[in-house]
Design a protein around this motif. Structure first.
Motif, PDB file in Angstrom:
ATOM      1  N   LEU A 164      -5.908 -10.619 -12.256  1.00  0.00           N
ATOM      2  CA  LEU A 164      -5.120  -9.404 -12.077  1.00  0.00           C
ATOM      3  C   LEU A 164      -3.716  -9.562 -12.664  1.00  0.00           C
ATOM      4  CD1 LEU A 164      -6.125  -8.493  -8.411  1.00  0.00           C
ATOM      5  CD2 LEU A 164      -6.834  -7.306 -10.479  1.00  0.00           C
ATOM      6  N   ASP A 216      -4.295  -6.825  -1.365  1.00  0.00           N
ATOM      7  CA  ASP A 216      -5.475  -6.862  -0.498  1.00  0.00           C
ATOM      8  C   ASP A 216      -6.110  -8.254  -0.494  1.00  0.00           C
ATOM      9  OD1 ASP A 216      -5.104  -4.205   0.077  1.00  0.00           O
ATOM     10  OD2 ASP A 216      -6.569  -3.487  -1.394  1.00  0.00           O
ATOM     11  N   ILE A 217      -6.168  -8.880  -1.672  1.00  0.00           N
ATOM     12  CA  ILE A 217      -6.771 -10.223  -1.748  1.00  0.00           C
ATOM     13  C   ILE A 217      -5.934 -11.224  -0.965  1.00  0.00           C
ATOM     14  CG2 ILE A 217      -7.321 -12.120  -3.324  1.00  0.00           C
ATOM     15  CD1 ILE A 217      -8.031 -10.006  -5.427  1.00  0.00           C
ATOM     16  N   ILE A 277      -2.233  -0.490  -9.739  1.00  0.00           N
ATOM     17  CA  ILE A 277      -3.548  -0.698  -9.113  1.00  0.00           C
ATOM     18  C   ILE A 277      -3.840  -2.184  -8.950  1.00  0.00           C
ATOM     19  CG2 ILE A 277      -6.033  -0.391  -9.447  1.00  0.00           C
ATOM     20  CD1 ILE A 277      -5.356   2.277 -10.842  1.00  0.00           C
ATOM     21  N   ASN A 278      -3.532  -2.968  -9.991  1.00  0.00           N
ATOM     22  CA  ASN A 278      -3.803  -4.409  -9.932  1.00  0.00           C
ATOM     23  C   ASN A 278      -2.977  -5.095  -8.848  1.00  0.00           C
ATOM     24  OD1 ASN A 278      -5.682  -4.277 -11.969  1.00  0.00           O
ATOM     25  ND2 ASN A 278      -4.246  -4.824 -13.589  1.00  0.00           N
ATOM     26  N   TYR A 328       2.395   1.617  -3.448  1.00  0.00           N
ATOM     27  CA  TYR A 328       1.313   1.953  -4.376  1.00  0.00           C
ATOM     28  C   TYR A 328       1.011   3.453  -4.315  1.00  0.00           C
ATOM     29  CZ  TYR A 328      -3.617   2.731  -5.546  1.00  0.00           C
ATOM     30  OH  TYR A 328      -4.789   3.252  -6.024  1.00  0.00           O
ATOM     31  N   GLU A 356      -1.838  -3.686  -6.136  1.00  0.00           N
ATOM     32  CA  GLU A 356      -2.379  -3.275  -4.840  1.00  0.00           C
ATOM     33  C   GLU A 356      -3.620  -4.097  -4.510  1.00  0.00           C
ATOM     34  OE1 GLU A 356      -4.650  -1.276  -1.839  1.00  0.00           O
ATOM     35  OE2 GLU A 356      -5.283  -1.439  -3.940  1.00  0.00           O
ATOM     36  N   HIS A 357      -4.495  -4.319  -5.501  1.00  0.00           N
ATOM     37  CA  HIS A 357      -5.665  -5.175  -5.285  1.00  0.00           C
ATOM     38  C   HIS A 357      -5.227  -6.591  -4.933  1.00  0.00           C
ATOM     39  CE1 HIS A 357      -8.172  -1.961  -6.309  1.00  0.00           C
ATOM     40  NE2 HIS A 357      -8.400  -2.202  -7.600  1.00  0.00           N
ATOM     41  N   ASP A 376       0.827  -1.215   0.000  1.00  0.00           N
ATOM     42  CA  ASP A 376       0.000   0.000   0.000  1.00  0.00           C
ATOM     43  C   ASP A 376       0.859   1.261   0.000  1.00  0.00           C
ATOM     44  OD1 ASP A 376      -2.250  -1.567   0.063  1.00  0.00           O
ATOM     45  OD2 ASP A 376      -2.520  -1.440   2.232  1.00  0.00           O
ATOM     46  N   ARG A 423      -9.379 -14.679  -8.949  1.00  0.00           N
ATOM     47  CA  ARG A 423      -9.308 -13.222  -9.070  1.00  0.00           C
ATOM     48  C   ARG A 423      -7.865 -12.736  -9.141  1.00  0.00           C
ATOM     49  NH1 ARG A 423     -14.066 -13.302  -5.893  1.00  0.00           N
ATOM     50  NH2 ARG A 423     -12.919 -13.301  -3.924  1.00  0.00           N
TER      51      ARG A 423
END
Length: 556
Positions: free
Chosen positions: A523, A417-418, A410-411, A379, A413-414, A376, A519
């Motif tokens: 990404l 999170d996942i 962005i991908n 990012y 960072e996602h 994060d 998912r």
């Protein structure tokens, strides 16, 4: 008053022309120049020559210093090699001053006439930046001509003689004035060209001109040092070493300026040629004499500015050099390298998940969750860095690269999170209850995990190299992963129907992990789409996939 305004406007035009040339060259050849400098570290004289060549192109030792301090801050350039390149950069600036003081007044209108339509018609292309560089060179030559014309009538006024009279007595004061002008104009080259022009018009004496030239050299060193104040010790050591060489040269030569001013006209009669010739000879001799002293100066810089450990131990961005922002191509390369660093952290998180699938390690689970904070942080740093790049200065290729970098950031960072959510589920539903997956379920998760890691690495490779073949392979792997995830979900349901105890205990976690892995894979594989789209292969790839699926269904 009007005559003074004409002189000041000529000086401003000279500074602006130097800026245009510098930025134009860096936008066209910025990445190539960085590559040349980074590969010139195996030999002192090779590094020296690289500094001469690169600075002759960009016409600014300050621009070369910005690139080098960026390398040094990232730990990519040894101090001794950087000092050798900086010495070469000083010689490169002197060479360009000599060339620009030749009688090239006829060239100015040609350069502007060719450069303006080329730049206006193709602003966002390399050709347009070449036109921008031509405009800058034309403005430099035009400014020198305007300055010569402006100072001629000024010599008739008593006020002018009084104004410049302050530069006729104190050697140190004259040198400080030269340093100040180089810092204000952000160009020692502009300071030297102006000094040569004023000397040729008789506004200042030759002795004053020599002191101003020596001071301009000091000003460029001070500029480099002030530009590294916000950077780490490695960058500041390089700027300090370069300034130390310039200070040593100034202290050695300033006491002899009166003697040089009286003897130099016997060798070079024209004052303008004498000033520029002195600048070239002085820098060349000084820099060659300093090459054997590089190691002692490097040790001195290490003593003055030692490396200090970060007391907070916090993660910091390594490649987001603020000094590169005015040159979009360099800034995008820096951002791309930092994004790859985010990818490495995500890879570490994935490796930890593989361990958590097999073992109930609470400490590793919490360490993996903490790594998402690093993702994060980087990012946010990359996003802020990209937002500060002027989109108007980007050509079509750089605009696509900007979009690709922010999309991958962005991908990732996602993805972090996942993975953090996966780890939290493992901690809550598996580790806290001391459960384990069934042998069959474990094999399925291991298979998908291995494919995830492979597709992450392939996706980063596609992002870095824009390889069409790898992009097509990545898209095919995405479809294969989706099919496997569906098949493994059905197999898990079959185990539930067969009353497999471990499958029942971990059923919710197992199905959630399968979904989250799908998912994640989407990404990681998203880097394929820009490459396929740019090559016009995206539609063909999808059409071929649908055709193969239809054939597969028909033959079952």
């Amino acid at each position: 008053m009007l005559i003074l305004l004409n002189l000041l406007s000529g000086v401003a035009l000279l500074v602006w022309g130097s800026h245009i040339v510098r930025t134009g060259i860096l936008r066209v050849l910025g990445a190539d120049l960085r590559r040349v400098l980074s590969r010139s570290t195996d030999s002192r004289f090779k590094a020296f020559g690289a500094g001469v060549a690169v600075t002759s192109l960009v016409q600014s030792s300050n621009a070369t210093a910005v690139i080098l301090t960026s390398f040094a801050a990232q730990g990519l350039l040894p101090l001794a090699s950087g000092l050798a390149i900086m010495l070469g950069a000083d010689v490169g600036t002197a060479l360009m001053a000599r060339i620009l003081t030749l009688d090239l007044s006829w060239l100015s209108p040609i350069l502007v006439l060719v450069g303006v339509p080329l730049f206006l018609s193709r602003k966002q292309t390399r050709a347009g930046q070449v036109g921008r560089t031509a405009i800058g060179l034309g403005l430099i030559l035009l400014a020198l001509h305007l300055i010569v014309e402006a100072v001629q009538p000024m010599m008739q006024g008593a006020g002018v003689r009084v104004m410049f009279g302050a530069l006729t007595g104190d050697t140190l004061l004259d040198a400080l004035v030269g340093a100040a002008f180089a810092m204000i104009s952000y160009s020692s080259l502009a300071a030297v060209l102006l000094t040569a022009t004023l000397a040729s018009s008789g506004v200042i004496s030759l002795k004053v001109a020599l002191c101003l030239v020596i001071g301009a050299n000091l000003g460029s060193g001070l500029l480099a040092l002030t530009g590294t104040l916000a950077q780490n010790a490695a960058a500041r050591r390089l700027a300090l070493g370069s300034l130390a060489f310039k200070l040593a040269g100034a202290f050695l030569i300033l006491p002899f300026t009166s003697l040089l001013a009286s003897g130099l006209p016997m060798l070079i009669s024209l004052p303008r040629e004498a000033v520029v010739g002195f600048h070239l000879i002085y820098n060349t001799l000084r820099c060659l004499a300093c090459v054997p002293l590089i190691d002692p100066v490097a040790r001195f810089c290490y003593r003055v500015l030692p490396d200090r450990p970060d007391p907070n131990g916090e993660l910091r961005s390594l490649h987001l050099d603020v000094a590169a922002l005015p040159t979009p191509t360099l800034a995008l390369a820096n951002a791309a390298r930092e994004v790859l660093r985010i990818g490495d952290i995500v890879r570490t998180m994935l490796d930890n998940v593989a361990d958590l699938i097999h073992r109930n390690d609470l400490q590793k689970a919490r360490e993996t969750a903490r790594l998402d904070d690093d993702v994060d942080y980087l990012y946010a740093a990359v996003k802020d860095y990209l937002s500060r790049i002027s989109r108007e200065q980007l050509d079509e290729t750089d605009s696509r690269r900007w979009t690709d970098i922010i999309s991958l950031t962005i991908n990732l960072e996602h993805a972090g999170d996942i993975i953090e959510r996966i780890v939290a589920d493992i901690e809550e539903k598996k580790i806290s209850h001391r459960l384990s997956f069934s042998e069959e379920g474990l094999g399925e998760l291991d298979d998908l995990h291995a494919r995830l890691v492979s597709n992450l690495q392939l996706g980063l490779s596609v992002f870095l190299n824009n390889d069409l073949g790898c992009a097509e392979l990545l898209l095919a792997e995405k479809e294969r992963f989706r099919d496997l995830e569906r098949a493994y979900s059905y197999k898990h349901l079959d185990r539930l129907a067969g009353q497999t105890v471990r499958s029942i205990e971990t059923s919710a976690l197992h199905l959630d992990m399968l979904s989250d892995m799908k998912r994640l894979n989407s990404l990681f594989c998203s880097t394929a789409y820009p490459v396929l789209d740019a090559a016009g292969a995206l539609h063909d790839t999808r059409l071929r996939k649908r055709t193969l699926d239809a054939i597969h269904v028909a033959t079952e």
